[in-house]
Write a protein that holds these residues in place. Structure first.
Motif, short mmCIF file in Angstrom:
data_model
loop_
_atom_site.label_atom_id
_atom_site.label_comp_id
_atom_site.label_asym_id
_atom_site.label_seq_id
_atom_site.Cartn_x
_atom_site.Cartn_y
_atom_site.Cartn_z
N ARG A 54 0.83 -1.21 0.00
CA ARG A 54 0.00 0.00 0.00
C ARG A 54 0.87 1.26 0.00
O ARG A 54 0.63 2.20 -0.80
N ILE A 55 1.87 1.30 0.87
CA ILE A 55 2.73 2.47 0.98
C ILE A 55 3.51 2.69 -0.32
O ILE A 55 3.61 3.83 -0.82
N ASN A 56 4.08 1.63 -0.88
CA ASN A 56 4.84 1.76 -2.13
C ASN A 56 3.97 2.28 -3.27
O ASN A 56 4.37 3.17 -4.03
N SER A 65 -6.29 7.23 -8.24
CA SER A 65 -7.26 7.27 -7.16
C SER A 65 -6.97 6.16 -6.15
O SER A 65 -6.32 5.16 -6.46
N GLU A 66 -7.49 6.33 -4.94
CA GLU A 66 -7.34 5.32 -3.90
C GLU A 66 -7.96 4.01 -4.36
O GLU A 66 -7.41 2.92 -4.10
N THR A 67 -9.08 4.09 -5.05
CA THR A 67 -9.74 2.87 -5.55
C THR A 67 -8.86 2.14 -6.55
O THR A 67 -8.72 0.91 -6.49
N ALA A 68 -8.22 2.88 -7.45
CA ALA A 68 -7.34 2.26 -8.45
C ALA A 68 -6.14 1.63 -7.78
O ALA A 68 -5.71 0.53 -8.16
N ARG A 69 -5.58 2.31 -6.79
CA ARG A 69 -4.41 1.75 -6.10
C ARG A 69 -4.79 0.51 -5.30
O ARG A 69 -4.03 -0.45 -5.21
N ARG A 70 -5.97 0.52 -4.70
CA ARG A 70 -6.43 -0.64 -3.95
C ARG A 70 -6.60 -1.85 -4.86
O ARG A 70 -6.23 -2.97 -4.53
N ARG A 71 -7.13 -1.60 -6.05
CA ARG A 71 -7.28 -2.68 -7.04
C ARG A 71 -5.92 -3.21 -7.46
O ARG A 71 -5.71 -4.43 -7.56
#
Length: 309
Positions: A54-56, A65-71
């Motif tokens: 998550r941090i990287n 977006s946070e959603t894209a990074r979470r995916r």
């Protein structure tokens, strides 16, 4: 009296070896389905892998977006799980099955042209896709030498060595003796492999930008280039989920040939970035690439230029 920690390590090694042998017999489609089950478990259970990833990703892809990074985080942990599940396949699976799983090879001419011109080839092999499949292919098609550090479970060392060397690869230690072996191989116009994205020991690197943030980067490459005039490429085995792999060789960023270590290191990191762009989810984002910082380096007596033996 039996040494309990030693006995425990031996039992762990036997269990891991048994698992690898079992997985080596499975189809890649089965291993991919398992990875899709294991990946969410890793995300849910392993706080370290989840948080480092998550941090990287937040650092590297801040514009998303946070959603894209979470995916992307979920996909990354699935691919990392697949790599672990595929180790038995790469090391212990029948060689003809592993060879048949390599469905595409792009950029081989970069290696052929360099060797035809009497030059060795340095393959920068980042932790992307399945680097053990890349090792398998390289060692089966070229005289190939790579550095090797034994595993923490030392009882697994013979099995891993046999797996990595079975196509003819030569493994050398991560010492001055190993560096000398790389130099000799390059002077024979052979190929050598280097992991460009591992954080080196203090004194063996410089800080260079990796996705815009300083990352402590090894400085072995410019020494090898200066002494051998070798060509540099990046190489990866990109996973084609459930089907096989595509091997990609890409020209390295031209800065890798600079005699200045910081400039060369920046070129190495740019080369890795270009490779990651092929499929960002297949990079091993759970590795703490930024764990050494310029602030930490200040005042260290061992923060100095790397000496090539």
């Amino acid at each position: 009296m039996t040494d309990t920690p030693s006995r425990s390590r031996d039992l762990q090694a036997r269990a891991v070896a048994l698992l690898w042998r079992s997985l080596a017999r499975r189809r890649l489609s089965t291993l991919w389905r398992l990875a899709r089950l294991v990946g969410p478990l890793v995300q849910g259970i392993s706080r370290r892998e989840r948080e480092v990833t998550r941090i990287n990703l937040a650092e590297v892809y801040a514009e998303r977006s946070e959603t894209a990074r979470r995916r992307l985080r979920r996909e990354s942990l699935v691919h990392s799980s697949a790599t672990m599940l595929e180790l038995g396949f790469a090391w212990l699976g029948p060689a003809d099955r592993v060879e048949a799983s390599i469905l595409e090879v792009h950029g081989r001419e970069l290696l052929d042209e360099a060797r035809a011109g009497g030059r060795g080839v340095i393959v920068l092999a980042p932790h992307f896709g399945n680097w053990e499949v890349l090792n398998f292919w390289l060692s089966g098609h070229f005289p190939f030498t790579a550095m090797y550090e034994p595993p923490k479970l030392t009882a697994l060392d013979p099995l891993i060595r046999r797996g990595r060397e079975r196509q003819g690869a030569r493994l050398v230690p991560t010492t001055s003796r190993g560096v000398a072996a790389l130099l000799k191989a390059l002077k024979r116009s052979e190929a050598v492999g280097i992991l460009p994205d591992q954080v080196p020991h203090w004194g063996s690197g410089v800080f260079a930008p990796f996705f815009g943030r300083p990352a402590y980067t090894a400085t072995l490459l410019p020494k090898l280039v200066a002494r051998t005039e070798a060509r540099v490429v990046t190489g990866v085995a990109r996973r084609l989920p459930g089907r096989g792999f595509a091997i990609h060789f890409l020209p390295a960023d031209e800065r890798v040939y600079a005699p200045d270590e910081a400039t060369s290191a920046a070129g190495v990191n740019a080369s890795v970035e270009a490779t990651i762009a092929l499929a960002p989810a297949q990079y091993q984002w759970e590795y703490k690439r930024y764990r050494k910082t310029p602030e930490e380096a200040e005042g260290r007596p061992d923060f100095k230029r790397f000496r090539l033996y």
